[in-house]
Design an enzyme around this catalytic site. Structure first.
Site, mmCIF file in Angstrom:
data_model
loop_
_atom_site.group_PDB
_atom_site.id
_atom_site.type_symbol
_atom_site.label_atom_id
_atom_site.label_comp_id
_atom_site.label_asym_id
_atom_site.label_seq_id
_atom_site.Cartn_x
_atom_site.Cartn_y
_atom_site.Cartn_z
ATOM 1 C CE LYS A 23 50.873 32.764 28.414
ATOM 2 N NZ LYS A 23 51.146 33.206 29.947
ATOM 3 C CG HIS A 43 47.554 46.733 51.614
ATOM 4 N ND1 HIS A 43 46.716 46.030 52.384
ATOM 5 C CD2 HIS A 43 47.848 48.026 52.723
ATOM 6 C CE1 HIS A 43 46.428 46.823 53.592
ATOM 7 N NE2 HIS A 43 47.940 47.063 54.207
ATOM 8 C CB SER A 75 52.621 28.523 26.014
ATOM 9 O OG SER A 75 51.378 28.027 24.938
ATOM 10 C CD GLU A 119 53.714 29.829 37.231
ATOM 11 O OE1 GLU A 119 52.816 28.324 36.731
ATOM 12 O OE2 GLU A 119 53.405 30.852 36.731
#
Ligand code: ARG
Length: 463
Positions: free
Chosen positions: A288, A161, A282, A295
């Protein structure tokens, strides 16, 4: 409309003119030209068989085979002009053959149809592409093994979890993915067994009256045996579904490890470091470093499922035997294959460019009373009480520790004895992360020795 060199349609004797709109959009040559090697291989086997069976003369066979060789060279040297007018790779090649060798070309299509031809090509293509994916997966597994081997003693929290559950070795975690990718390899291999039947010779849908030898072409093309039912053969795309399903599951595994690493890389978890090679920046936030490649991998899995569902939907409700609907199968499979093979390479690259932040992993693992199960197990083993009672005692200890803002191993003996009077000093050894991991000696568990043995075992296969 399909035309030969005299500008006369193959089916022009019967059909005056197909709409030029449909001619433009209904062709598949831009997609299925990828099958040219397989198509020529299938044609060679077919005419060799026709000649052996004395259905065509040796001379014609020779002319056809020479013509096909020329065509192969033209395509390889990018000298071949693919023409949408000729619909697909099969007709483009036959048309060119006629230009090159004249009337003898007209014998090539004796006792066969594009319906069996296209499945033969496609099965051969899926065979070699499955082998290619299998090889790429082996390389990926090697990379994971290397990383695991370096991190046998790297301790991290194991989660359920996404909450700290029990300590685990990073290597053990990584080896879980070795298991998954091994199963993917197994699935591709199994698929090859079930597609190993030769479709060539079932012709349009009912077989042929020519005295063909399908065992001969099976052997020539590396199939185990001919398919048994001509109607099933031209209608069947189960082998396509198998490929798409297997690729979807493999994509799913890639997506899971990607998501895992995205979480580990997040500022909340901060468990791994990603080199500049596998992050992007970014346009507005100068600080960043984003895990875009991961992804990208997670996202591509959606496309893989889409491909599987496209094919399932095309087949649903389609009567036997051949319908134009089926033409899309190749585009779908090519898309899946192209995407998956680059994704495997990309994941390999990512894994070569991450480093665990060992201190951070340990400090996270020290949170959340992660050795509670070890404490309960210890009570069972040492004081011969049943597990449910030990569980309750431990839960009370955890409640107390939480309330007093203490870690389990920072409680003193007097505090512990309040919950079970027989508890003694040995308990503190039990509560360390290393001890917890090392105690999981059951087969398949995370003990350091188990991991070492497993890595050795895998290395025997993958070195
Ligand atoms: N290009 C076709 C396909 O990929 C080949 C089979 C055509 N057969 C037919 N009866 N129209 O499906």
């Amino acid at each position: 409309m399909v035309k030969n060199k005299n500008n006369k349609a193959f089916w022009g004797t019967r059909i005056k003119k197909t709409s030029s709109l449909f001619q433009e959009i209904g062709n598949s040559i831009d997609i299925d030209k990828r099958l040219f090697i397989e198509d020529i291989r299938g044609s060679e086997a077919h005419v060799q068989m026709l000649s052996k069976q004395k259905i065509i003369s040796k001379k014609i066979k020779k002319n056809i085979i020479n013509g096909l060789k020329k065509i192969k060279n033209e395509i390889l040297r990018k000298k071949f002009v693919f023409n949408k007018k000729y619909e697909d790779i099969h007709m483009n090649i036959e048309n060119r053959l006629e230009q090159l060798i004249g009337n003898d070309a007209g014998y090539i299509h004796t006792g066969r149809s594009r319906n069996d031809q296209v499945i033969t090509d496609f099965k051969l293509w899926i065979k070699s592409s499955s082998n290619d994916l299998d090889l790429k997966l082996s390389k990926l597994i090697k990379t994971i093994l290397k990383l695991a081997n370096k991190n046998i003693y790297t301790i991290m929290p194991g989660f359920t979890h996404l909450k700290n559950a029990q300590p685990v070795s990073l290597a053990h975690y990584l080896l879980a993915y070795v298991e998954m990718f091994q199963r993917d390899k197994g699935r591709y291999k199994k698929n090859l067994e079930s597609l190993n039947e030769n479709p060539l010779g079932v012709a349009a849908l009912t077989g042929t009256s020519f005295n063909i030898d399908r065992n001969y072409t099976s052997k020539k093309l590396g199939f185990k045996k001919p398919t048994r039912n001509s109607i099933d053969t031209v209608s069947d795309r189960d082998f396509v579904l198998d490929f798409l399903y297997t690729s979807s599951v493999c994509s799913l595994h890639i997506s899971r490890i990607s998501e895992e690493l995205i979480i580990w890389n997040s500022d909340g978890f901060n468990m791994i470091e990603m080199s500049d090679k596998i992050v992007t920046g970014s346009s507005i936030m100068p600080q960043k470093k984003n895990p875009d490649p991961l992804e990208f991998l997670r996202g591509k899995t959606g496309n893989a499922y889409g491909n599987l569902f496209s094919m399932l939907t095309i087949l649903k409700g389609l009567p036997l035997s051949y319908f134009k609907d089926l033409q899309d199968d190749k585009e779908i499979v090519f898309r899946s294959y192209d995407s998956l093979s680059t994704c495997i390479l990309l994941l390999d690259e990512v894994l070569k460019n991450i480093k665990p932040k060992k201190d951070k992993m340990i400090s996270l693992a020290k949170k959340g009373f992660i050795t509670s199960t070890d404490l309960a197990d210890y009570l069972v083993k040492n004081y011969k009480i049943n597990f449910r009672l030990a569980y309750k005692i431990t839960a009370r200890i955890v409640n107390y520790a939480e309330k007093n803002n203490k870690k389990l191993d920072k409680l003193n003996l007097d505090e512990l004895k309040k919950f079970y009077s027989k508890i003694d000093n040995k308990i503190f050894k039990i509560l360390s992360l290393e001890n917890s991991i090392n105690s999981k000696k059951s087969f398949g568990g995370t003990s350091f020795n188990n991991i070492k043995k497993m890595i050795k075992k895998y290395y025997r296969v993958y070195k």
